[in-house]
Motif scaffolding. Structure first.
Motif, PDB file in Angstrom:
ATOM      1  N   LEU A 103      47.749  41.505  53.353  1.00  0.00           N
ATOM      2  CA  LEU A 103      47.556  40.176  52.786  1.00  0.00           C
ATOM      3  C   LEU A 103      46.933  39.211  53.789  1.00  0.00           C
ATOM      4  CD1 LEU A 103      50.824  39.895  50.699  1.00  0.00           C
ATOM      5  CD2 LEU A 103      48.487  40.129  49.845  1.00  0.00           C
ATOM      6  N   ALA A 104      47.280  39.342  55.063  1.00  0.00           N
ATOM      7  CA  ALA A 104      46.710  38.465  56.088  1.00  0.00           C
ATOM      8  C   ALA A 104      45.212  38.702  56.251  1.00  0.00           C
ATOM      9  CB  ALA A 104      47.424  38.666  57.415  1.00  0.00           C
ATOM     10  N   LEU A 105      44.743  39.886  55.928  1.00  0.00           N
ATOM     11  CA  LEU A 105      43.311  40.169  55.953  1.00  0.00           C
ATOM     12  C   LEU A 105      42.643  39.842  54.621  1.00  0.00           C
ATOM     13  CD1 LEU A 105      43.306  43.569  57.874  1.00  0.00           C
ATOM     14  CD2 LEU A 105      42.641  41.323  58.760  1.00  0.00           C
ATOM     15  N   ALA A 106      43.344  40.089  53.517  1.00  0.00           N
ATOM     16  CA  ALA A 106      42.748  39.905  52.195  1.00  0.00           C
ATOM     17  C   ALA A 106      42.582  38.430  51.823  1.00  0.00           C
ATOM     18  CB  ALA A 106      43.590  40.612  51.137  1.00  0.00           C
ATOM     19  N   VAL A 107      43.576  37.604  52.136  1.00  0.00           N
ATOM     20  CA  VAL A 107      43.517  36.192  51.732  1.00  0.00           C
ATOM     21  C   VAL A 107      42.305  35.487  52.339  1.00  0.00           C
ATOM     22  CG1 VAL A 107      44.711  33.968  51.962  1.00  0.00           C
ATOM     23  CG2 VAL A 107      45.951  35.959  51.135  1.00  0.00           C
ATOM     24  N   PRO A 108      42.099  35.525  53.656  1.00  0.00           N
ATOM     25  CA  PRO A 108      40.912  34.857  54.197  1.00  0.00           C
ATOM     26  C   PRO A 108      39.605  35.505  53.730  1.00  0.00           C
ATOM     27  CG  PRO A 108      42.479  35.297  55.951  1.00  0.00           C
ATOM     28  CD  PRO A 108      42.975  36.001  54.730  1.00  0.00           C
ATOM     29  N   ALA A 109      39.597  36.828  53.580  1.00  0.00           N
ATOM     30  CA  ALA A 109      38.372  37.502  53.133  1.00  0.00           C
ATOM     31  C   ALA A 109      37.985  37.052  51.728  1.00  0.00           C
ATOM     32  CB  ALA A 109      38.556  39.016  53.184  1.00  0.00           C
ATOM     33  N   LEU A 110      38.967  36.999  50.832  1.00  0.00           N
ATOM     34  CA  LEU A 110      38.677  36.538  49.467  1.00  0.00           C
ATOM     35  C   LEU A 110      38.267  35.068  49.444  1.00  0.00           C
ATOM     36  CD1 LEU A 110      41.512  38.365  47.501  1.00  0.00           C
ATOM     37  CD2 LEU A 110      39.054  38.870  47.474  1.00  0.00           C
ATOM     38  N   ALA A 111      38.888  34.261  50.301  1.00  0.00           N
ATOM     39  CA  ALA A 111      38.521  32.846  50.361  1.00  0.00           C
ATOM     40  C   ALA A 111      37.093  32.673  50.875  1.00  0.00           C
ATOM     41  CB  ALA A 111      39.506  32.076  51.233  1.00  0.00           C
ATOM     42  N   VAL A 112      36.705  33.466  51.860  1.00  0.00           N
ATOM     43  CA  VAL A 112      35.331  33.391  52.374  1.00  0.00           C
ATOM     44  C   VAL A 112      34.346  33.813  51.295  1.00  0.00           C
ATOM     45  CG1 VAL A 112      33.708  34.456  54.004  1.00  0.00           C
ATOM     46  CG2 VAL A 112      35.918  33.616  54.808  1.00  0.00           C
ATOM     47  N   LEU A 113      34.651  34.887  50.583  1.00  0.00           N
ATOM     48  CA  LEU A 113      33.765  35.319  49.494  1.00  0.00           C
ATOM     49  C   LEU A 113      33.672  34.262  48.401  1.00  0.00           C
ATOM     50  CD1 LEU A 113      34.755  39.089  49.172  1.00  0.00           C
ATOM     51  CD2 LEU A 113      32.639  38.129  50.114  1.00  0.00           C
ATOM     52  N   ALA A 114      34.804  33.673  48.038  1.00  0.00           N
ATOM     53  CA  ALA A 114      34.800  32.614  47.029  1.00  0.00           C
ATOM     54  C   ALA A 114      34.001  31.410  47.517  1.00  0.00           C
ATOM     55  CB  ALA A 114      36.231  32.200  46.686  1.00  0.00           C
ATOM     56  N   GLY A 115      34.162  31.057  48.789  1.00  0.00           N
ATOM     57  CA  GLY A 115      33.427  29.930  49.343  1.00  0.00           C
ATOM     58  C   GLY A 115      31.930  30.157  49.328  1.00  0.00           C
ATOM     59  N   ILE A 116      31.515  31.344  49.723  1.00  0.00           N
ATOM     60  CA  ILE A 116      30.078  31.664  49.701  1.00  0.00           C
ATOM     61  C   ILE A 116      29.542  31.582  48.284  1.00  0.00           C
ATOM     62  CG2 ILE A 116      28.404  33.534  50.038  1.00  0.00           C
ATOM     63  CD1 ILE A 116      30.152  34.381  52.469  1.00  0.00           C
ATOM     64  N   TYR A 117      30.260  32.167  47.339  1.00  0.00           N
ATOM     65  CA  TYR A 117      29.831  32.153  45.938  1.00  0.00           C
ATOM     66  C   TYR A 117      29.724  30.719  45.422  1.00  0.00           C
ATOM     67  CZ  TYR A 117      29.941  32.765  40.891  1.00  0.00           C
ATOM     68  OH  TYR A 117      29.659  32.685  39.552  1.00  0.00           O
ATOM     69  N   LEU A 118      30.740  29.911  45.660  1.00  0.00           N
ATOM     70  CA  LEU A 118      30.744  28.542  45.143  1.00  0.00           C
ATOM     71  C   LEU A 118      29.659  27.692  45.785  1.00  0.00           C
ATOM     72  CD1 LEU A 118      34.592  27.977  44.979  1.00  0.00           C
ATOM     73  CD2 LEU A 118      33.030  28.249  43.041  1.00  0.00           C
ATOM     74  N   ILE A 119      29.445  27.844  47.076  1.00  0.00           N
ATOM     75  CA  ILE A 119      28.406  27.060  47.744  1.00  0.00           C
ATOM     76  C   ILE A 119      27.028  27.471  47.260  1.00  0.00           C
ATOM     77  CG2 ILE A 119      27.324  26.635  49.990  1.00  0.00           C
ATOM     78  CD1 ILE A 119      30.212  26.667  51.146  1.00  0.00           C
ATOM     79  N   VAL A 120      26.819  28.768  47.060  1.00  0.00           N
ATOM     80  CA  VAL A 120      25.529  29.223  46.507  1.00  0.00           C
ATOM     81  C   VAL A 120      25.328  28.637  45.108  1.00  0.00           C
ATOM     82  CG1 VAL A 120      24.279  31.256  45.649  1.00  0.00           C
ATOM     83  CG2 VAL A 120      25.321  31.275  47.931  1.00  0.00           C
ATOM     84  N   CYS A 121      26.385  28.585  44.291  1.00  0.00           N
ATOM     85  CA  CYS A 121      26.273  28.002  42.953  1.00  0.00           C
ATOM     86  C   CYS A 121      25.878  26.525  43.026  1.00  0.00           C
ATOM     87  CB  CYS A 121      27.601  28.145  42.199  1.00  0.00           C
ATOM     88  SG  CYS A 121      27.964  29.825  41.696  1.00  0.00           S
ATOM     89  N   VAL A 122      26.493  25.778  43.934  1.00  0.00           N
ATOM     90  CA  VAL A 122      26.159  24.354  44.088  1.00  0.00           C
ATOM     91  C   VAL A 122      24.700  24.228  44.539  1.00  0.00           C
ATOM     92  CG1 VAL A 122      26.628  22.274  45.439  1.00  0.00           C
ATOM     93  CG2 VAL A 122      28.519  23.609  44.520  1.00  0.00           C
ATOM     94  N   LEU A 123      24.286  25.056  45.481  1.00  0.00           N
ATOM     95  CA  LEU A 123      22.905  24.974  45.965  1.00  0.00           C
ATOM     96  C   LEU A 123      21.899  25.344  44.880  1.00  0.00           C
ATOM     97  CD1 LEU A 123      23.319  26.417  49.573  1.00  0.00           C
ATOM     98  CD2 LEU A 123      22.974  24.023  48.887  1.00  0.00           C
ATOM     99  N   ILE A 124      22.246  26.318  44.055  1.00  0.00           N
ATOM    100  CA  ILE A 124      21.349  26.677  42.948  1.00  0.00           C
ATOM    101  C   ILE A 124      21.215  25.490  41.984  1.00  0.00           C
ATOM    102  CG2 ILE A 124      21.164  28.110  40.860  1.00  0.00           C
ATOM    103  CD1 ILE A 124      22.276  30.433  42.571  1.00  0.00           C
ATOM    104  N   LEU A 125      22.332  24.861  41.667  1.00  0.00           N
ATOM    105  CA  LEU A 125      22.271  23.679  40.793  1.00  0.00           C
ATOM    106  C   LEU A 125      21.492  22.550  41.460  1.00  0.00           C
ATOM    107  CD1 LEU A 125      25.878  23.585  39.322  1.00  0.00           C
ATOM    108  CD2 LEU A 125      23.739  23.919  38.051  1.00  0.00           C
ATOM    109  N   ALA A 126      21.728  22.360  42.749  1.00  0.00           N
ATOM    110  CA  ALA A 126      21.070  21.265  43.474  1.00  0.00           C
ATOM    111  C   ALA A 126      19.556  21.462  43.550  1.00  0.00           C
ATOM    112  CB  ALA A 126      21.665  21.124  44.865  1.00  0.00           C
ATOM    113  N   LEU A 127      19.134  22.705  43.618  1.00  0.00           N
ATOM    114  CA  LEU A 127      17.709  22.989  43.743  1.00  0.00           C
ATOM    115  C   LEU A 127      17.036  23.197  42.394  1.00  0.00           C
ATOM    116  CD1 LEU A 127      17.921  25.303  46.873  1.00  0.00           C
ATOM    117  CD2 LEU A 127      17.268  22.884  46.782  1.00  0.00           C
ATOM    118  N   GLY A 128      17.753  22.870  41.332  1.00  0.00           N
ATOM    119  CA  GLY A 128      17.164  22.890  39.997  1.00  0.00           C
ATOM    120  C   GLY A 128      17.205  24.229  39.297  1.00  0.00           C
ATOM    121  N   GLY A 129      18.143  25.074  39.666  1.00  0.00           N
ATOM    122  CA  GLY A 129      18.223  26.412  39.069  1.00  0.00           C
ATOM    123  C   GLY A 129      18.856  26.461  37.727  1.00  0.00           C
TER     124      GLY A 129
END
Length: 129
Positions: A103-129
């Motif tokens: 769990l100590a490895l999975a929690v941060p790993a999943l949070a990093v993956l979620a963060g990357i996904y969410l930030i990419v989604c915001v950037l896609i929206l911001a750039l008119g996607g």
């Protein structure tokens, strides 16, 4: 070899009871909580203001640099705050080295993956996607 004279404070500095930087976790949880207060107020106002908006309107909203930056900061601070709190909970309530390590490895790993996904989604929206 010369004897080094130190005061009791000098000997104790940096040697907390846990010797694990728990004060840093405590401070960072408080710092991110304080940062999240205005960010969450902005987020709730943004959701209310854009309720029922079309994809083009949402894309235009995040096309404004301040809105995209505030959303990315909300994501980053929220995920860091969540990871920090969950790691404390894991340390307190998860017993057994295999479960704890997994769990100590999975929690941060999943949070990093979620963060990357969410930030990419915001950037896609911001750039008119």
């Amino acid at each position: 070899m010369a004897l080094k004279m130190q005061s009791p404070l000098g000997r104790a500095r940096g040697r907390g009871a846990a010797k694990s930087g728990i004060a840093h976790h405590w401070f960072m949880e408080r710092l991110t909580a304080v940062a999240l207060v205005p960010l969450m107020l902005w987020f709730v106002a943004a959701v209310i203001a854009n309720f029922g908006a079309s994809h083009a309107e949402i894309s235009a909203f995040f096309g404004q640099p301040w809105n995209a930056a505030l959303m990315i900061m909300t994501i980053l601070f929220g995920l860091y705050h969540g990871i920090s709190g969950l790691m404390i909970v894991l340390g307190d309530y998860i017993h057994g080295p295999a479960k704890h390590l997994t769990l100590a490895l999975a929690v941060p790993a999943l949070a990093v993956l979620a963060g990357i996904y969410l930030i990419v989604c915001v950037l896609i929206l911001a750039l008119g996607g």
